[in-house]
Design an enzyme around this catalytic site. Structure first.
Site, PDB file in Angstrom:
ATOM      1  N   MET A   1       0.846  -1.175   0.000  1.00 16.20           N
ATOM      2  CA  MET A   1       0.000   0.000   0.000  1.00 16.20           C
ATOM      3  C   MET A   1       0.894   1.241   0.000  1.00 16.20           C
ATOM      4  O   MET A   1       1.623   1.478   0.959  1.00 16.20           O
ATOM      5  CB  MET A   1      -0.899   0.013   1.232  1.00 16.20           C
ATOM      6  N   PRO A   2       0.846   2.061  -1.050  1.00 13.16           N
ATOM      7  CA  PRO A   2       1.574   3.325  -1.020  1.00 13.16           C
ATOM      8  C   PRO A   2       1.008   4.236   0.066  1.00 13.16           C
ATOM      9  O   PRO A   2      -0.196   4.278   0.296  1.00 13.16           O
ATOM     10  CB  PRO A   2       1.329   3.916  -2.409  1.00 13.16           C
ATOM     11  N   PHE A   3       1.911   4.952   0.736  1.00 10.33           N
ATOM     12  CA  PHE A   3       1.509   5.815   1.839  1.00 10.33           C
ATOM     13  C   PHE A   3       2.304   7.110   1.792  1.00 10.33           C
ATOM     14  O   PHE A   3       3.527   7.093   1.657  1.00 10.33           O
ATOM     15  CB  PHE A   3       1.772   5.093   3.170  1.00 10.33           C
ATOM     16  N   THR A  41      -3.809   3.554  -2.228  1.00  2.01           N
ATOM     17  CA  THR A  41      -2.920   4.652  -1.846  1.00  2.01           C
ATOM     18  C   THR A  41      -3.538   5.452  -0.706  1.00  2.01           C
ATOM     19  O   THR A  41      -4.664   5.935  -0.815  1.00  2.01           O
ATOM     20  CB  THR A  41      -2.634   5.571  -3.044  1.00  2.01           C
ATOM     21  N   LEU A  42      -2.788   5.579   0.375  1.00  2.98           N
ATOM     22  CA  LEU A  42      -3.239   6.314   1.544  1.00  2.98           C
ATOM     23  C   LEU A  42      -2.450   7.612   1.631  1.00  2.98           C
ATOM     24  O   LEU A  42      -1.214   7.594   1.627  1.00  2.98           O
ATOM     25  CB  LEU A  42      -3.022   5.486   2.811  1.00  2.98           C
TER      26      LEU A  42
END
Length: 68
Positions: A1-3, A41-42
């Site tokens: 998960m991109p953060f 994406t968060l």
């Protein structure tokens, strides 16, 4: 998960500008990782209160950040 965790001076963004910033960061991740990353994406936007910034041992104020 991109953060992504973005720190911004408190009370400098409108809800519309926050949305624009979040969309732009999400788009950037999707450009790099592909569309599959968009849904996970968060992006977290933290508003830092007056006196919560420091640079080189100096506490930055609203006036120094150009928003007084």
């Amino acid at each position: 998960m991109p953060f992504a965790n973005l720190k911004v001076p408190a009370d400098t963004l409108t809800p519309e500008s926050k949305k624009k910033l979040i969309d732009a960061v999400t788009d950037a991740y999707a450009d790099i990782y592909g569309e599959r990353a968009r849904a996970t994406t968060l992006v977290l936007v933290d508003e830092v209160a007056e006196g919560g910034w420091g640079l080189g041992g100096t506490v930055l104020t609203a006036e120094m950040l150009g928003r007084s």
